[in-house]
Design an enzyme around this catalytic site. Structure first.
Site, PDB file in Angstrom:
ATOM      1  N   ASP A   1      10.971   2.303   6.827  1.00 27.82           N
ATOM      2  CA  ASP A   1      10.561   0.897   6.878  1.00 27.82           C
ATOM      3  C   ASP A   1      11.717   0.112   7.476  1.00 27.82           C
ATOM      4  O   ASP A   1      12.852   0.611   7.502  1.00 27.82           O
ATOM      5  CB  ASP A   1      10.234   0.392   5.447  1.00 27.82           C
ATOM      6  CG  ASP A   1       9.371  -0.869   5.451  1.00 27.82           C
ATOM      7  OD1 ASP A   1       9.761  -1.858   6.091  1.00 27.82           O
ATOM      8  OD2 ASP A   1       8.303  -0.860   4.816  1.00 27.82           O
TER       9      ASP A   1
ATOM     10  N   ASP B   1      -8.976   6.390   9.320  1.00 27.95           N
ATOM     11  CA  ASP B   1      -9.960   5.402   8.853  1.00 27.95           C
ATOM     12  C   ASP B   1     -10.092   4.282   9.872  1.00 27.95           C
ATOM     13  O   ASP B   1     -10.973   3.434   9.750  1.00 27.95           O
ATOM     14  CB  ASP B   1      -9.519   4.840   7.493  1.00 27.95           C
ATOM     15  CG  ASP B   1     -10.569   3.906   6.900  1.00 27.95           C
ATOM     16  OD1 ASP B   1     -11.764   4.293   6.904  1.00 27.95           O
ATOM     17  OD2 ASP B   1     -10.218   2.799   6.463  1.00 27.95           O
TER      18      ASP B   1
ATOM     19  N   SER C   1      -4.184   2.305   8.523  1.00 25.39           N
ATOM     20  CA  SER C   1      -3.659   0.950   8.763  1.00 25.39           C
ATOM     21  C   SER C   1      -4.366   0.261   9.917  1.00 25.39           C
ATOM     22  O   SER C   1      -5.263  -0.548   9.698  1.00 25.39           O
ATOM     23  CB  SER C   1      -2.153   0.998   8.958  1.00 25.39           C
ATOM     24  OG  SER C   1      -1.539   1.144   7.696  1.00 25.39           O
ATOM     25  N   ARG C   2      -3.961   0.558  11.126  1.00 22.01           N
ATOM     26  CA  ARG C   2      -4.642   0.009  12.304  1.00 22.01           C
ATOM     27  C   ARG C   2      -4.626   1.089  13.382  1.00 22.01           C
ATOM     28  O   ARG C   2      -3.602   1.749  13.594  1.00 22.01           O
ATOM     29  CB  ARG C   2      -3.938  -1.254  12.826  1.00 22.01           C
ATOM     30  CG  ARG C   2      -4.177  -2.501  11.995  1.00 22.01           C
ATOM     31  CD  ARG C   2      -5.628  -2.985  12.033  1.00 22.01           C
ATOM     32  NE  ARG C   2      -5.858  -4.170  11.212  1.00 22.01           N
ATOM     33  CZ  ARG C   2      -6.279  -4.157   9.946  1.00 22.01           C
ATOM     34  NH1 ARG C   2      -6.514  -3.012   9.334  1.00 22.01           N
ATOM     35  NH2 ARG C   2      -6.493  -5.288   9.296  1.00 22.01           N
TER      36      ARG C   2
ATOM     37  N   GLU D   1     -11.943   0.300  17.800  1.00 20.90           N
ATOM     38  CA  GLU D   1     -13.014   0.223  16.803  1.00 20.90           C
ATOM     39  C   GLU D   1     -13.844  -1.055  16.884  1.00 20.90           C
ATOM     40  O   GLU D   1     -15.001  -1.066  16.452  1.00 20.90           O
ATOM     41  CB  GLU D   1     -12.451   0.404  15.389  1.00 20.90           C
ATOM     42  CG  GLU D   1     -11.628  -0.763  14.877  1.00 20.90           C
ATOM     43  CD  GLU D   1     -11.143  -0.535  13.443  1.00 20.90           C
ATOM     44  OE1 GLU D   1     -10.566   0.524  13.173  1.00 20.90           O
ATOM     45  OE2 GLU D   1     -11.350  -1.433  12.608  1.00 20.90           O
TER      46      GLU D   1
ATOM     47  N   ILE E   1       0.835  -1.206   0.000  1.00 18.85           N
ATOM     48  CA  ILE E   1       0.000   0.000   0.000  1.00 18.85           C
ATOM     49  C   ILE E   1       0.871   1.257   0.000  1.00 18.85           C
ATOM     50  O   ILE E   1       0.616   2.205  -0.766  1.00 18.85           O
ATOM     51  CB  ILE E   1      -0.976  -0.022   1.210  1.00 18.85           C
ATOM     52  CG1 ILE E   1      -1.940  -1.206   1.073  1.00 18.85           C
ATOM     53  CG2 ILE E   1      -1.738   1.296   1.316  1.00 18.85           C
ATOM     54  CD1 ILE E   1      -2.786  -1.492   2.304  1.00 18.85           C
TER      55      ILE E   1
HETATM   56  P1  NAD Z   1       2.714  -4.977   3.519  1.00 22.14           P
HETATM   57  O1  NAD Z   1       3.052  -6.166   4.350  1.00 22.14           O
HETATM   58  O2  NAD Z   1       2.846  -5.080   2.034  1.00 22.14           O
HETATM   59  O3  NAD Z   1       3.600  -3.725   3.999  1.00 22.14           O
HETATM   60  C1  NAD Z   1       3.823  -3.410   5.340  1.00 22.14           C
HETATM   61  C2  NAD Z   1       5.198  -2.754   5.451  1.00 22.14           C
HETATM   62  O4  NAD Z   1       5.393  -2.381   6.825  1.00 22.14           O
HETATM   63  C3  NAD Z   1       6.344  -3.721   5.071  1.00 22.14           C
HETATM   64  O5  NAD Z   1       7.172  -3.109   4.097  1.00 22.14           O
HETATM   65  C4  NAD Z   1       7.084  -3.936   6.382  1.00 22.14           C
HETATM   66  O6  NAD Z   1       8.482  -4.120   6.236  1.00 22.14           O
HETATM   67  C5  NAD Z   1       6.765  -2.630   7.122  1.00 22.14           C
HETATM   68  N1  NAD Z   1       6.989  -2.746   8.554  1.00 22.14           N
HETATM   69  C6  NAD Z   1       6.700  -3.795   9.374  1.00 22.14           C
HETATM   70  N2  NAD Z   1       7.087  -3.515  10.637  1.00 22.14           N
HETATM   71  C7  NAD Z   1       7.635  -2.272  10.610  1.00 22.14           C
HETATM   72  C8  NAD Z   1       8.209  -1.426  11.600  1.00 22.14           C
HETATM   73  N3  NAD Z   1       8.322  -1.819  12.874  1.00 22.14           N
HETATM   74  N4  NAD Z   1       8.667  -0.211  11.223  1.00 22.14           N
HETATM   75  C9  NAD Z   1       8.591   0.184   9.931  1.00 22.14           C
HETATM   76  N5  NAD Z   1       8.045  -0.580   8.944  1.00 22.14           N
HETATM   77  C10 NAD Z   1       7.578  -1.776   9.284  1.00 22.14           C
HETATM   78  O7  NAD Z   1       1.243  -4.575   3.953  1.00 22.14           O
HETATM   79  P2  NAD Z   1       0.200  -3.684   3.124  1.00 22.14           P
HETATM   80  O8  NAD Z   1      -0.625  -4.564   2.252  1.00 22.14           O
HETATM   81  O9  NAD Z   1       0.902  -2.517   2.532  1.00 22.14           O
HETATM   82  O10 NAD Z   1      -0.779  -3.230   4.315  1.00 22.14           O
HETATM   83  C11 NAD Z   1      -0.332  -2.363   5.347  1.00 22.14           C
HETATM   84  C12 NAD Z   1      -1.369  -2.345   6.460  1.00 22.14           C
HETATM   85  O11 NAD Z   1      -2.551  -1.704   5.989  1.00 22.14           O
HETATM   86  C13 NAD Z   1      -1.877  -3.733   6.887  1.00 22.14           C
HETATM   87  O12 NAD Z   1      -1.030  -4.313   7.854  1.00 22.14           O
HETATM   88  C14 NAD Z   1      -3.254  -3.461   7.429  1.00 22.14           C
HETATM   89  O13 NAD Z   1      -3.169  -3.265   8.825  1.00 22.14           O
HETATM   90  C15 NAD Z   1      -3.641  -2.130   6.769  1.00 22.14           C
HETATM   91  N6  NAD Z   1      -4.837  -2.247   5.911  1.00 22.14           N
HETATM   92  C16 NAD Z   1      -5.897  -1.435   6.163  1.00 22.14           C
HETATM   93  C17 NAD Z   1      -7.022  -1.501   5.357  1.00 22.14           C
HETATM   94  C18 NAD Z   1      -8.223  -0.587   5.565  1.00 22.14           C
HETATM   95  O14 NAD Z   1      -9.299  -0.852   5.001  1.00 22.14           O
HETATM   96  N7  NAD Z   1      -8.132   0.491   6.309  1.00 22.14           N
HETATM   97  C19 NAD Z   1      -7.058  -2.419   4.305  1.00 22.14           C
HETATM   98  C20 NAD Z   1      -5.940  -3.217   4.062  1.00 22.14           C
HETATM   99  C21 NAD Z   1      -4.836  -3.131   4.868  1.00 22.14           C
END
Ligand code: NAD
Length: 330
Positions: A173, A257, A232-233, A262, A154
Site C-alpha cells: 500500500d 468480479d 476492485s475495478r 464492464e 476491504i
Molecule cells: P479504501 O480507500 O479503504 O482502501 C484503498 C487502499 O488502497 C488504501 O489503503 C489506499 O492507501 C490504497 N492505495 C491507493 N492508491 C494506491 C497505490 N497506488 N498503490 C497501493 N495502494 C494504494 O477502499 P476500500 O473500501 O477498501 O475499497 C477498495 C476498492 O474496492 C474501491 O476503490 C472500489 O473500487 C472497490 N470496491 C468494489 C466493490 C465490488 O462490488 N466489487 C465494492 C466496493 C468497493
C-alpha cells in the site's frame, strides 16, 4: 429533494424506499446514464447513479445544463465520475464511503476458495454424473502466502479473515495500516509481493496511477501457479496481457468480479443476445477463470447501508451540510 435514481433495479427501489420513508421525492429509472440518455435528468436537482452510469465531462455538462446540482453515488468508487469537471460545473458529488467491507472481502475469499478447490468445475461435473476427482486437486490455504494489494477497509477485512485461516499475509500500500501490522501483515514492494504470494487479491481504487497496475511485466513477476483475484475495478488489470499470461499457463487461476469494459456489459441480461466483446468471451473459455458480474458488494447488509447513507447524503445536502462522503479532487 427530488432525486432521479438511474440504473435502478428492483432491489435498489426496495432498499432506498425503506431508508427514505417518504423524506425525499425519489423517482426510479432503469435507464443507464450516457450521452444519449442524459436528457432524462431534466427536472431533477439530484441524481443517484450506480457504477455503470457514464458521468464523463460531456455527460456532466449536459446534466449541469439540465439543472443537476448533486450526484449521490450508490458506490464507494467514483472513478466513473469526472470529478474536476463536476467541481468546475458546481455539481456536488457524494458517495458511500463505507458500507460493508465484509461483503467484498468475503466475496474475494469465496473466489479464492472456489478457484483453488475447483468448485465451479465440480458443480458442473457432478450434475453430468462425473464423480472423478482428477483435475480438482487444490492446496490448503493454511500456511500459504497471500498478498493483499491495498490494505484499506476491504483489504484489512480480508487480512483478518486470512489471519484466522493461518495464512502468511504480505501487504502493499502507499500507506501502512497499523491494524494490518498488528495482525502480522508484512509490508513489501509490489514486485516482492507478486513474486512471494500464492494468492494475490487487489483492493485499491482505480486512479490514473493504478490503471493497468497489473500489466504484462507485473504478470511475469507473479509466482508461477498463483491465483489472482480482482474485486476492485477491472482496469487495474490489463485484460489482454492477462489473457496472454493465462495462455502461457503463468497463473493457476483468476477470479474477476470486475472487468475493464464492464460498463457496456454488466448489470444486464444478455442471454438472448450475441456478446460482441471478444476479450470478455475469451476470458470465459479458460477452465481456471471465474468471472462474476460485479456482485461482491451485493449483500443485504451492504444494500441497507448504501441506501441509508444515500438518503443521509441527500438530507445533509438539502440542509446545506457537508459530510465525510463529499468527493473532491484534492
Ligand atoms: P479504501 O480507500 O479503504 O482502501 C484503498 C487502499 O488502497 C488504501 O489503503 C489506499 O492507501 C490504497 N492505495 C491507493 N492508491 C494506491 C497505490 N497506488 N498503490 C497501493 N495502494 C494504494 O477502499 P476500500 O473500501 O477498501 O475499497 C477498495 C476498492 O474496492 C474501491 O476503490 C472500489 O473500487 C472497490 N470496491 C468494489 C466493490 C465490488 O462490488 N466489487 C465494492 C466496493 C468497493
Amino acid at each position: 429533494m427530488r432525486c432521479l435514481v438511474t440504473s435502478a433495479r428492483q432491489y435498489d427501489r426496495e432498499y432506498l424506499e425503506a431508508a427514505n420513508a417518504g423524506r425525499h421525492d425519489l423517482v426510479f429509472e432503469e435507464t443507464r446514464l450516457s450521452a444519449r440518455t442524459a436528457p432524462i435528468a431534466q427536472g431533477f436537482p439530484a441524481i443517484c447513479p450506480f457504477v455503470d452510469d457514464q458521468l464523463d465531462a460531456d455527460v456532466l455538462k449536459t446534466l449541469a445544463q439540465l439543472g443537476t446540482k448533486l450526484l449521490v453515488l450508490r458506490s464507494t468508487g467514483y472513478n466513473h465520475v469526472h470529478i474536476p469537471t463536476a467541481e468546475q460545473l458546481g455539481i456536488a458529488v457524494m458517495r458511500v464511503r463505507d458500507y460493508s467491507a465484509y461483503a467484498v472481502a468475503e466475496f474475494a475469499l469465496s473466489l479464492m476458495l472456489c478457484l483453488n478447490r475447483h468448485v465451479h468445475r465440480a458443480y458442473n461435473r457432478v450434475r453430468h454424473g462425473n464423480l472423478l476427482l482428477d483435475g480438482l486437486l487444490g492446496f490448503d490455504m493454511h500456511g500459504k502466502t497471500v498478498g493483499i494489494v491495498g490494505t484499506g477497509k476491504i483489504g484489512t477485512a480480508l487480512a483478518r479473515i486470512l489471519h484466522g485461516m493461518g495464512c502468511t499475509i504480505v501487504g502493499h500500500d502507499v500507506t501502512r495500516n497499523p491494524e494490518c501490522e498488528a495482525l502480522g501483515v508484512r509490508y513489501t514492494s509490489l514486485d516482492e509481493l507478486l513474486s512471494l504470494s500464492q494468492v494475490i487479491s487487489l483492493h485499491l481504487p482505480l486512479l490514473p496511477e493504478t490503471r493497468h497496475l497489473i500489466n504484462a511485466e507485473r504478470l511475469a513477476q507473479i509466482r508461477p501457479g498463483a491465483l489472482l483475484i480482482n474485486t476492485s475495478r477491472g482496469a487495474l488489470v490489463d485484460t489482454s496481457a492477462l489473457i496472454t499470461a493465462l495462455k502461457q499457463r503463468q497463473l493457476g487461476g483468476v477470479g474477476l468480479d470486475v472487468y475493464e469494459e464492464e460498463a457496456e456489459l454488466y448489470f444486464r441480461d444478455h442471454s438472448e443476445d450475441i456478446i460482441y466483446d471478444d476479450v470478455f468471451e475469451r476470458l470465459l473459455t479458460f477452465p481456471n477463470v471465474i468471472v462474476t458480474g460485479h456482485q461482491a458488494f451485493f449483500t443485504q447488509e451492504a444494500l441497507r447501508t448504501i441506501a441509508a447513507t444515500t438518503i443521509q447524503n441527500l438530507t445533509d445536502y438539502s440542509a446545506g451540510r457537508s459530510n465525510e462522503n463529499a468527493v473532491t479532487s484534492k
